[in-house]
Design an enzyme around this catalytic site. Sequence first.
Site, PDB file in Angstrom:
ATOM      1  N   TYR A 108       0.864  -1.183   0.000  1.00 26.28           N
ATOM      2  CA  TYR A 108       0.000   0.000   0.000  1.00 26.28           C
ATOM      3  C   TYR A 108       0.901   1.234   0.000  1.00 26.28           C
ATOM      4  O   TYR A 108       1.981   1.192  -0.582  1.00 26.28           O
ATOM      5  CB  TYR A 108      -0.925  -0.094   1.239  1.00 26.28           C
ATOM      6  CG  TYR A 108      -2.197   0.693   1.117  1.00 26.28           C
ATOM      7  CD1 TYR A 108      -3.066   0.512   0.049  1.00 26.28           C
ATOM      8  CD2 TYR A 108      -2.540   1.624   2.104  1.00 26.28           C
ATOM      9  CE1 TYR A 108      -4.236   1.249  -0.042  1.00 26.28           C
ATOM     10  CE2 TYR A 108      -3.712   2.360   2.022  1.00 26.28           C
ATOM     11  CZ  TYR A 108      -4.554   2.174   0.947  1.00 26.28           C
ATOM     12  OH  TYR A 108      -5.708   2.906   0.859  1.00 26.28           O
ATOM     13  N   LYS A 159     -19.420 -20.322 -11.537  1.00 29.66           N
ATOM     14  CA  LYS A 159     -18.576 -20.119 -12.711  1.00 29.66           C
ATOM     15  C   LYS A 159     -17.191 -19.610 -12.298  1.00 29.66           C
ATOM     16  O   LYS A 159     -16.171 -20.079 -12.814  1.00 29.66           O
ATOM     17  CB  LYS A 159     -19.258 -19.080 -13.612  1.00 29.66           C
ATOM     18  CG  LYS A 159     -18.838 -19.158 -15.022  1.00 29.66           C
ATOM     19  CD  LYS A 159     -19.895 -19.857 -15.825  1.00 29.66           C
ATOM     20  CE  LYS A 159     -19.408 -20.154 -17.214  1.00 29.66           C
ATOM     21  NZ  LYS A 159     -20.453 -20.787 -18.008  1.00 29.66           N
ATOM     22  N   ASP A 193     -25.723 -16.018 -19.063  1.00 32.23           N
ATOM     23  CA  ASP A 193     -27.156 -16.047 -18.761  1.00 32.23           C
ATOM     24  C   ASP A 193     -27.875 -14.750 -19.119  1.00 32.23           C
ATOM     25  O   ASP A 193     -28.736 -14.270 -18.365  1.00 32.23           O
ATOM     26  CB  ASP A 193     -27.387 -16.442 -17.288  1.00 32.23           C
ATOM     27  CG  ASP A 193     -27.002 -17.904 -17.024  1.00 32.23           C
ATOM     28  OD1 ASP A 193     -26.604 -18.593 -17.983  1.00 32.23           O
ATOM     29  OD2 ASP A 193     -27.098 -18.346 -15.879  1.00 32.23           O
ATOM     30  N   ASP A 209     -22.881 -18.794 -22.878  1.00 35.28           N
ATOM     31  CA  ASP A 209     -24.058 -19.604 -23.249  1.00 35.28           C
ATOM     32  C   ASP A 209     -24.107 -19.804 -24.760  1.00 35.28           C
ATOM     33  O   ASP A 209     -24.648 -20.799 -25.234  1.00 35.28           O
ATOM     34  CB  ASP A 209     -25.341 -18.927 -22.781  1.00 35.28           C
ATOM     35  CG  ASP A 209     -25.295 -18.626 -21.299  1.00 35.28           C
ATOM     36  OD1 ASP A 209     -25.705 -19.478 -20.524  1.00 35.28           O
ATOM     37  OD2 ASP A 209     -24.788 -17.545 -20.938  1.00 35.28           O
ATOM     38  N   ALA A 257     -27.849 -20.331 -27.281  1.00 36.34           N
ATOM     39  CA  ALA A 257     -27.052 -21.526 -27.559  1.00 36.34           C
ATOM     40  C   ALA A 257     -27.328 -22.050 -28.968  1.00 36.34           C
ATOM     41  O   ALA A 257     -26.396 -22.309 -29.738  1.00 36.34           O
ATOM     42  CB  ALA A 257     -27.352 -22.609 -26.523  1.00 36.34           C
TER      43      ALA A 257
END
Lengths: 380, 380
Positions: free
Chosen positions: B37, B92, B135, B160, B196
């Site tokens: 930091y 995921k 999605d 997808d 799809a």
Amino acid sequence: MDYSQASLDKHKQFKGKIGISSKFGPVTTREDLSIAYTPGVAAVSKLLASNPEEAYNYSIKSNAVAVISDGSAVLGLGNIGPLGALPVMEGKALLFKEFGGVDAYPIVLDTQDPDEVINIVKNIAPGFGGINLEDFSAPNCFYIENKLKEILNIPVMHDDQHGTAIVVLAALINSLKLSARTPENTSVTIVGAGAAGTAIAKLLVLFGIKDILVLDTKGIISKDRTDLNDAKKEFLNFTNPQNLSGDLAVAMTSRDVFIGVSGPNILTADMVKTMNQKPIIFAMANPTPEIDPQVARDAGAFIVGTGRSDYPNQINNVLAFPGIFRGALDHRVTKITDDMKLAAAHAIANYLPESELSVDNIIPSPLDKGVAQCVAAVIK
Amino acid sequence: MDYSQASLDKHKQFKGKIGISSKFGPVTTREDLSIAYTPGVAAVSKLLASNPEEAYNYSIKSNAVAVISDGSAVLGLGNIGPLGALPVMEGKALLFKEFGGVDAYPIVLDTQDPDEVINIVKNIAPGFGGINLEDFSAPNCFYIENKLKEILNIPVMHDDQHGTAIVVLAALINSLKLSARTPENTSVTIVGAGAAGTAIAKLLVLFGIKDILVLDTKGIISKDRTDLNDAKKEFLNFTNPQNLSGDLAVAMTSRDVFIGVSGPNILTADMVKTMNQKPIIFAMANPTPEIDPQVARDAGAFIVGTGRSDYPNQINNVLAFPGIFRGALDHRVTKITDDMKLAAAHAIANYLPESELSVDNIIPSPLDKGVAQCVAAVIK
């Protein structure tokens, strides 16, 4: 010591500071896959869709904070944009985890339009339990934070404002004890009228300080100034009761406390000598303070604090933000209120037993991992 | 087996699936704090601000992927919103890490307005090295992905669509080997004209399949249909060369391959019996396939694949997306091209040596962690 090269080397070695880890352990069997992902996860999705509150029990929302910056006011470096901000936000995320057990993720924005920022943060909020705004410049930072607090039902905090104000107040509480002052009889001069200076001034008023002067680069903010923007005009409502005008030399004469959140070396030894007895100096400009701590001591300063790790009394936000969000998440707080900020400052100040207080020990070490828990306990 | 309760229990126990970890190790000394930091991090910030490319060497951008969903088409559950999507996106992210070593973070959106989605993703992109869209419902998903690919200089992939298309093609490549077919002489019927189905049809054309029928809930998509939206009209350019009209029974007669990305139990044994010799059935509706695999076998199917883990030939995206982003990040790919998708499908298919190929083993196990590396190698 200059940590630049060491920091560059380590960032390059690890390609940044944080990563993602699994709380479910490794995925090695079909059962693991079916529980963590499809088909099993569909039951969790259905539950959360029909009962959003359950996100706090079944998803990362319970412990996730977004650390968001538009890169408009990064450290002392100014408006260096999102990629310049990224290493700082990663550092913040690392400290969130290390000190508060909070899973924070850095998100840096490709826009500095305040309404666009608000819209983006509002729309990415569902998966987070809190929003830490970071390194947004004034006055946009005030508008953005206020609006988001209004819109969202999760805690939103601009740390450069409130984290800073809380740790400064903690340091001040212990400094007043050591110098036998009361808030009512203490005069404070704040240099820096941006995010930090504004929040410090407001929190000190709530604490009970009656006499505050705030200065920007043009001098004391007073009714006689004709160049004030709306954010700065607000100071006139709660600072400068005698409507003083002038430069820093004027603003330091017969004052008790100096708080600098501005730039390097603006405070001179001669100015310190014009202050009241047992003057208190918090020179927090980073990396170079408003006055060298040794110079301030030699000029008669009773207590000197800085933002630096290589001097005593390091006034560092890490004492506040991990505990604040830890507490907010644990207690499902939806707004960080003024009362919570005051309570957090007292919790940090009181973490040091009176027997250990000294002019070189007014605030806990930023490395003390017990502080966050004490702060978390009062954020409710 | 029903994994619903086991999945609910584990999600509740751990409050979600992923967390943040430090790549720098614990912060225990002032030196640790000064390197991770301030003040050390300022050197990294300055470097990245002046040379954005260095973000790939000094920050998490090198390995970070955002997994983004608007919750409009979650699994087979439909439009259940951002919190319903969150557990899937976390899953995921976990698989990204587990199979590809990619640090992915789930971001679920409180808007389904496509232009707002595009603006948000564009503006949060600087800290990420890739964007996995997930999605999003059709036809918005096409518009959103295309626009983001145009705007951003990091890889953007709607999994997808393309993840699914890649694994389906991989399964098809090996199925054609086993049934001694060539792409040119293979007829394919796809049921499902959403994300799809569209991507599968397009990738099969690129692979060399000449005769494809696509069906939506109203039947075969043909020039005679008057109810087609713009996205569905596009199919007329590359499918249904004989302009067949009719229902699924018509579309299955004398065909070689059935690919279902639709809903449960729409395909009957009688329809399978009308297909050509050695019919190939990929019934991928989740959790209940378009036809029970045993029923399909009994009706004469030569090869049956599903999305399920409890049958042979599981056609699962996890074979594709971790390797695709692993490769894209490693090779600094800015767009996932058609050639890369074809190469990925071949890499997955070829991962199984011909000696191991059989009607019950047309595609690697989704649990095989070697696949991602082979896919990554061809994404360049």
